[in-house]
Design a protein around this motif. Structure first.
Motif, PDB file in Angstrom:
ATOM      1  N   GLN A 402     -39.655   4.912  10.135  1.00 41.09           N
ATOM      2  CA  GLN A 402     -38.938   5.582  11.217  1.00 41.09           C
ATOM      3  C   GLN A 402     -37.436   5.380  11.092  1.00 41.09           C
ATOM      4  O   GLN A 402     -36.656   6.315  11.329  1.00 41.09           O
ATOM      5  N   LYS A 403     -37.008   4.185  10.697  1.00 39.77           N
ATOM      6  CA  LYS A 403     -35.579   3.948  10.518  1.00 39.77           C
ATOM      7  C   LYS A 403     -35.027   4.798   9.376  1.00 39.77           C
ATOM      8  O   LYS A 403     -33.921   5.358   9.491  1.00 39.77           O
ATOM      9  N   ALA A 404     -35.782   4.915   8.270  1.00 40.26           N
ATOM     10  CA  ALA A 404     -35.342   5.764   7.163  1.00 40.26           C
ATOM     11  C   ALA A 404     -35.285   7.231   7.578  1.00 40.26           C
ATOM     12  O   ALA A 404     -34.380   7.984   7.164  1.00 40.26           O
ATOM     13  N   TYR A 405     -36.222   7.663   8.408  1.00 43.64           N
ATOM     14  CA  TYR A 405     -36.233   9.048   8.888  1.00 43.64           C
ATOM     15  C   TYR A 405     -35.001   9.326   9.759  1.00 43.64           C
ATOM     16  O   TYR A 405     -34.386  10.398   9.670  1.00 43.64           O
ATOM     17  N   ASP A 406     -34.640   8.358  10.592  1.00 42.85           N
ATOM     18  CA  ASP A 406     -33.438   8.518  11.422  1.00 42.85           C
ATOM     19  C   ASP A 406     -32.193   8.688  10.550  1.00 42.85           C
ATOM     20  O   ASP A 406     -31.345   9.559  10.808  1.00 42.85           O
ATOM     21  N   VAL A 407     -32.068   7.848   9.522  1.00 42.74           N
ATOM     22  CA  VAL A 407     -30.903   7.913   8.635  1.00 42.74           C
ATOM     23  C   VAL A 407     -30.862   9.243   7.897  1.00 42.74           C
ATOM     24  O   VAL A 407     -29.793   9.856   7.732  1.00 42.74           O
ATOM     25  N   GLN A 408     -32.012   9.732   7.449  1.00 42.35           N
ATOM     26  CA  GLN A 408     -32.049  10.984   6.704  1.00 42.35           C
ATOM     27  C   GLN A 408     -31.638  12.167   7.576  1.00 42.35           C
ATOM     28  O   GLN A 408     -30.891  13.055   7.135  1.00 42.35           O
ATOM     29  N   ILE A 409     -32.116  12.195   8.818  1.00 44.04           N
ATOM     30  CA  ILE A 409     -31.721  13.270   9.734  1.00 44.04           C
ATOM     31  C   ILE A 409     -30.209  13.250   9.964  1.00 44.04           C
ATOM     32  O   ILE A 409     -29.536  14.299   9.941  1.00 44.04           O
ATOM     33  N   LYS A 410     -29.652  12.052  10.189  1.00 41.69           N
ATOM     34  CA  LYS A 410     -28.211  11.938  10.399  1.00 41.69           C
ATOM     35  C   LYS A 410     -27.437  12.365   9.166  1.00 41.69           C
ATOM     36  O   LYS A 410     -26.378  13.020   9.266  1.00 41.69           O
ATOM     37  N   SER A 411     -27.958  12.032   7.977  1.00 37.87           N
ATOM     38  CA  SER A 411     -27.286  12.421   6.737  1.00 37.87           C
ATOM     39  C   SER A 411     -27.261  13.935   6.580  1.00 37.87           C
ATOM     40  O   SER A 411     -26.233  14.509   6.160  1.00 37.87           O
ATOM     41  N   PHE A 412     -28.338  14.601   6.903  1.00 39.31           N
ATOM     42  CA  PHE A 412     -28.354  16.068   6.840  1.00 39.31           C
ATOM     43  C   PHE A 412     -27.331  16.661   7.807  1.00 39.31           C
ATOM     44  O   PHE A 412     -26.630  17.626   7.475  1.00 39.31           O
ATOM     45  N   GLU A 413     -27.248  16.104   9.000  1.00 38.46           N
ATOM     46  CA  GLU A 413     -26.285  16.615   9.971  1.00 38.46           C
ATOM     47  C   GLU A 413     -24.850  16.480   9.448  1.00 38.46           C
ATOM     48  O   GLU A 413     -24.026  17.399   9.594  1.00 38.46           O
ATOM     49  N   VAL A 414     -24.535  15.335   8.828  1.00 37.37           N
ATOM     50  CA  VAL A 414     -23.191  15.109   8.304  1.00 37.37           C
ATOM     51  C   VAL A 414     -22.863  16.107   7.202  1.00 37.37           C
ATOM     52  O   VAL A 414     -21.779  16.729   7.185  1.00 37.37           O
ATOM     53  N   GLU A 415     -23.785  16.301   6.247  1.00 37.02           N
ATOM     54  CA  GLU A 415     -23.527  17.210   5.128  1.00 37.02           C
ATOM     55  C   GLU A 415     -23.431  18.662   5.581  1.00 37.02           C
ATOM     56  O   GLU A 415     -22.568  19.417   5.110  1.00 37.02           O
ATOM     57  N   VAL A 416     -24.295  19.059   6.488  1.00 37.87           N
ATOM     58  CA  VAL A 416     -24.267  20.446   6.962  1.00 37.87           C
ATOM     59  C   VAL A 416     -22.991  20.713   7.755  1.00 37.87           C
ATOM     60  O   VAL A 416     -22.353  21.768   7.611  1.00 37.87           O
ATOM     61  N   MET A 417     -22.588  19.757   8.597  1.00 35.76           N
ATOM     62  CA  MET A 417     -21.359  19.949   9.369  1.00 35.76           C
ATOM     63  C   MET A 417     -20.127  19.955   8.460  1.00 35.76           C
ATOM     64  O   MET A 417     -19.135  20.651   8.740  1.00 35.76           O
ATOM     65  N   HIS A 418     -20.171  19.185   7.375  1.00 36.24           N
ATOM     66  CA  HIS A 418     -19.059  19.206   6.424  1.00 36.24           C
ATOM     67  C   HIS A 418     -18.918  20.594   5.785  1.00 36.24           C
ATOM     68  O   HIS A 418     -17.803  21.147   5.703  1.00 36.24           O
ATOM     69  N   LEU A 419     -20.009  21.181   5.349  1.00 39.59           N
ATOM     70  CA  LEU A 419     -19.974  22.530   4.799  1.00 39.59           C
ATOM     71  C   LEU A 419     -19.575  23.544   5.871  1.00 39.59           C
ATOM     72  O   LEU A 419     -18.844  24.512   5.596  1.00 39.59           O
ATOM     73  N   TRP A 420     -20.024  23.320   7.094  1.00 41.90           N
ATOM     74  CA  TRP A 420     -19.679  24.212   8.216  1.00 41.90           C
ATOM     75  C   TRP A 420     -18.157  24.226   8.452  1.00 41.90           C
ATOM     76  O   TRP A 420     -17.556  25.293   8.632  1.00 41.90           O
ATOM     77  N   ASP A 421     -17.551  23.037   8.416  1.00 43.50           N
ATOM     78  CA  ASP A 421     -16.101  22.946   8.633  1.00 43.50           C
ATOM     79  C   ASP A 421     -15.331  23.618   7.509  1.00 43.50           C
ATOM     80  O   ASP A 421     -14.314  24.312   7.753  1.00 43.50           O
ATOM     81  N   ILE A 422     -15.767  23.418   6.252  1.00 42.40           N
ATOM     82  CA  ILE A 422     -15.090  24.064   5.126  1.00 42.40           C
ATOM     83  C   ILE A 422     -15.175  25.577   5.251  1.00 42.40           C
ATOM     84  O   ILE A 422     -14.169  26.306   5.067  1.00 42.40           O
ATOM     85  N   LEU A 423     -16.373  26.086   5.562  1.00 43.40           N
ATOM     86  CA  LEU A 423     -16.549  27.532   5.695  1.00 43.40           C
ATOM     87  C   LEU A 423     -15.714  28.086   6.850  1.00 43.40           C
ATOM     88  O   LEU A 423     -15.166  29.197   6.762  1.00 43.40           O
ATOM     89  N   GLU A 424     -15.582  27.315   7.908  1.00 41.47           N
ATOM     90  CA  GLU A 424     -14.785  27.753   9.056  1.00 41.47           C
ATOM     91  C   GLU A 424     -13.304  27.875   8.678  1.00 41.47           C
ATOM     92  O   GLU A 424     -12.621  28.841   9.072  1.00 41.47           O
ATOM     93  N   GLU A 425     -12.799  26.907   7.889  1.00 42.78           N
ATOM     94  CA  GLU A 425     -11.398  26.975   7.465  1.00 42.78           C
ATOM     95  C   GLU A 425     -11.167  28.129   6.500  1.00 42.78           C
ATOM     96  O   GLU A 425     -10.130  28.808   6.554  1.00 42.78           O
TER      97      GLU A 425
END
Length: 673
Positions: A402-425
């Motif tokens: 469960q702890k690994a699953y939490d970290v993986q979900i957070k990691s996906f959010e970070v990477e997707v938001m990073h691409l989202w910000d680049i595309l927005e700029e």
């Protein structure tokens, strides 16, 4: 009674003598005149009919028919004939049924007498020839149960195949119901049907996950490195639970015998809790504590921390811990549960013609991996294949997952938001010299004018209002403690999927049909994140799994053929039948037979009641498992794993019979177990 001529023999035949053969009179009727009673009954009925006829018919009609003569006689004869017919049929039927019951009753009584008065010589002979390890029907019973189990397995497999094909023809599609039906449907954690990425029109990928809880396993499973102390405590706990069940059964039987109202489910639960202190307590330091009744405190201290291996440098065959470990290892308590599950799944695959080329049995990790083909490259593999992963999870493992699953979900959010910000700029840079291209540009152009109007009216400006909705997903409700402890991540996953869709559309709006290096880089990154997130979403959320066995099944099958799907459906159902006890409702499991449905004469003895030595009783005790233990210290018998569900039927009936016999001998008082 002296005036009555009693028949002296059943061969006497007379129509009037009471109780003679062919007689219409019975001694049970004493001085009653049966014929006079019948005549009075018939006369009354005939008079009623005649009175009714005379009151309804006109006078001229009555004059033409002889009411007082022929009509009355005919009605009387008619009543008499029908009455006699009905009475005779009733008597014949009653006599036939009585004869059958009497004959069956006499046969049963004769058989009981023959069984009860067996000559003493036979009982003595059996006692001298047989011993504790001889004349034991346990192995024969196990063989019979195994034979019936295999027969039922073959029949069940054929029925499952027939049901699968029939349901597939009726539905014209394959769904979850084709895999698990009936009493095992609750064990499904996840089942997903999706089109293959390489061949979406012809090939389907199926993900099936089944969770079998610890309490539902027929044979308990322990990790390889679990301590010997834990195994012994588990056995002692099971012994205490079984003893409590026996005491509650005896209490329920006593209440039924006394005619009182039966215990409810909650009352049974409280009765068990009240009796726990009779067998154990929380005082770990006291040598005389009840928790050390079965196993001494010195032994528990000697095996503290002892696991599956002992350091060769400290190994001594004469130590207490080494000998206790040897006893536990001989019983094979540590390994038999997982080995049973492995043997079950592999034998079912072999007999159902679902062969496999790769198997990896990680015994110490309690994990089994089976693949139909050794290769893992989906491009070169055929369209009909399967992969099975069988693993046992304990609470600590699930917590780490469960702890690994939490970290993986957070990691996906970070990477997707990073691409989202680049595309927005990139999007903002591309529209600098284009004027108004979207709603944000239009809003910015009229911002000052709207602000002046809002200032006059005193209303808040749009930019100063706090925004709770991000226009991607709806506002999420606050989490309770239940949701914080059992995270589903449905909201987060749905939000990420929506961002993927928005980013793909944004890329097309920015570049159209142009493919500069910026677009290619962002599309590659987006495709990679989308594929990895889809693979991650395909996995099982560990928050949805409880401690026990997790069977993870991945199937690839041709949609119009479905050969692997149909075969694995039968394998899965038969595996669950052989490994899992299934869901059990405590209200139904606690049901016990009433005294009116239990025969007290089942317990029979080879010897007579006046046999002082009572030698034949030892053989009977061996069969019925009625060896009485020391009341002050009940022995700990390591229970062997039940390999089949039906092996406990004979033992339960024998135990109930023994308890009732002991209660009758003690005058109805409860006996402390």
């Amino acid at each position: 009674m002296g005036s009555v001529d009693l028949p002296k023999s059943p061969m006497v035949f007379h129509p009037e003598k009471p109780s003679a053969v062919g007689s219409r009179n019975s001694l049970a009727q004493e001085s009653r005149d049966q014929q006079a009673e019948v005549d009075r009954l018939l006369a009354e009925e005939v008079d009623k009919v005649i009175n009714h006829v005379t009151s309804k018919l006109p006078l001229e009609v009555l004059e033409k028919i002889d009411v007082m003569g022929g009509l009355k006689e005919k009605v009387y004869n008619y009543f008499n004939q029908n009455y006699q017919n009905m009475f005779n049929r009733y008597i014949v039927t009653t006599e036939d049924e009585m004869v059958k019951k009497v004959r069956n009753f006499i046969d049963r009584e004769e058989m009981k007498i023959l069984n009860r008065y067996t000559p003493k010589e036979i009982a003595i002979l059996l006692d001298e020839v047989g011993g504790m390890d001889k004349f034991n029907t346990g192995e024969i019973e196990k063989s019979i149960v195994n034979m019936y189990g295999h027969l039922q397995g073959h029949i069940q497999r054929g029925v499952n195949d027939l049901e699968n094909h029939t349901n597939s023809l009726l539905r014209q599609k394959t769904d979850v119901g084709a895999f698990i039906r009936g009493e095992n449907a609750y064990s499904i954690v996840k089942c997903s049907f999706k089109d293959s990425i390489a061949k979406p029109k012809t090939v389907a990928n199926v993900k099936m996950s089944v969770n079998i809880l610890d309490s539902e396993l027929i044979s308990p499973i322990f990790h390889y490195q679990v301590t010997v102390e834990y195994l012994l405590k588990e056995l002692i706990s099971k012994n205490i639970t079984d003893t409590l069940d026996k005491e509650i059964d005896a209490l329920k039987d006593l209440i039924i015998d006394e005619g009182r109202e039966e215990l409810s489910d909650s009352e049974i639960l409280f009765e068990k809790m009240k009796r726990i202190e009779n067998f154990t307590d929380d005082d770990k330091e006291n040598v005389d504590s009840k928790r050390y009744t079965l196993v001494a405190k010195k032994i528990m201290e000697a095996i503290e921390g002892l696991r599956a291996e002992i350091d060769p440098a400290t190994y001594d065959q004469l130590n207490i811990r080494e000998n206790i470990k040897k006893i536990v290892d001989i019983e094979n308590i540590r390994n038999r549960g997982f080995n049973t599950a492995v043997n079950s799944i592999t034998s079912i695959l072999d007999t159902s013609k679902m062969g496999y080329q790769y198997i990896e049995n990680l015994k110490n990790a309690r994990e089994l991996v089976i693949r139909e083909y050794e290769d893992t490259n989906a491009i070169v593999l055929p369209d009909e294949r399967y992969q099975i992963k069988l693993k046992y999870y304990d609470p600590s493992q699930l917590h780490e997952e469960q702890k690994a699953y939490d970290v993986q979900i957070k990691s996906f959010e970070v990477e997707v938001m990073h691409l989202w910000d680049i595309l927005e700029e990139v999007y903002k840079d591309g529209k600098k010299w284009k004027g108004i291209t979207d709603f944000q540009d239009l809003s910015r152009a009229y911002r000052s004018k709207i602000a002046k109007e809002k200032e006059k009216s005193g209303e808040a400006v749009y930019e100063n209002i706090e925004k709770a909705w991000d226009e991607i997903s709806f506002v999420r409700a606050a989490e309770t403690s239940i949701e914080e402890m059992n995270r589903t991540y449905i909201f987060e996953k749905d939000k990420l999927k929506r961002r993927f869709v928005i980013m793909k559309k944004r890329l097309h709006d920015i570049y159209g049909y142009k493919y500069p290096i910026q677009r290619r880089v962002m599309e590659e990154r987006l495709a990679k994140l989308d594929a990895q997130f889809d693979e991650f979403d395909y996995k099982i959320n560990p928050y949805h799994v409880q401690p026990g066995i997790l069977l993870d099944l991945d199937i690839t099958s041709i949609k119009r053929k479905k050969a692997t799907l149909d075969g694995m459906a039968g394998v899965l159902n038969e595996f669950l039948f052989g490994v899992s006890k299934g869901f059990q409702d405590a209200a139904f499991a606690s049901f016990s037979r009433r005294r009116s449905t239990v025969r007290g004469d089942i317990t029979q003895s080879f010897s007579s009641a006046d046999d002082g030595d009572n030698k034949g009783q030892s053989y009977l005790d061996l069969l019925n498992n009625t060896s009485v233990a020391d009341e002050s210290a009940p022995p700990l018998a390591a229970p062997k794993a039940i390999e089949k569900k039906s092996t406990g039927i004979v033992d339960n009936s024998r135990k109930k019979t023994q308890q009732r016999a002991q209660r009758r001998q003690s005058g109805g008082k409860l006996r402390t177990i």
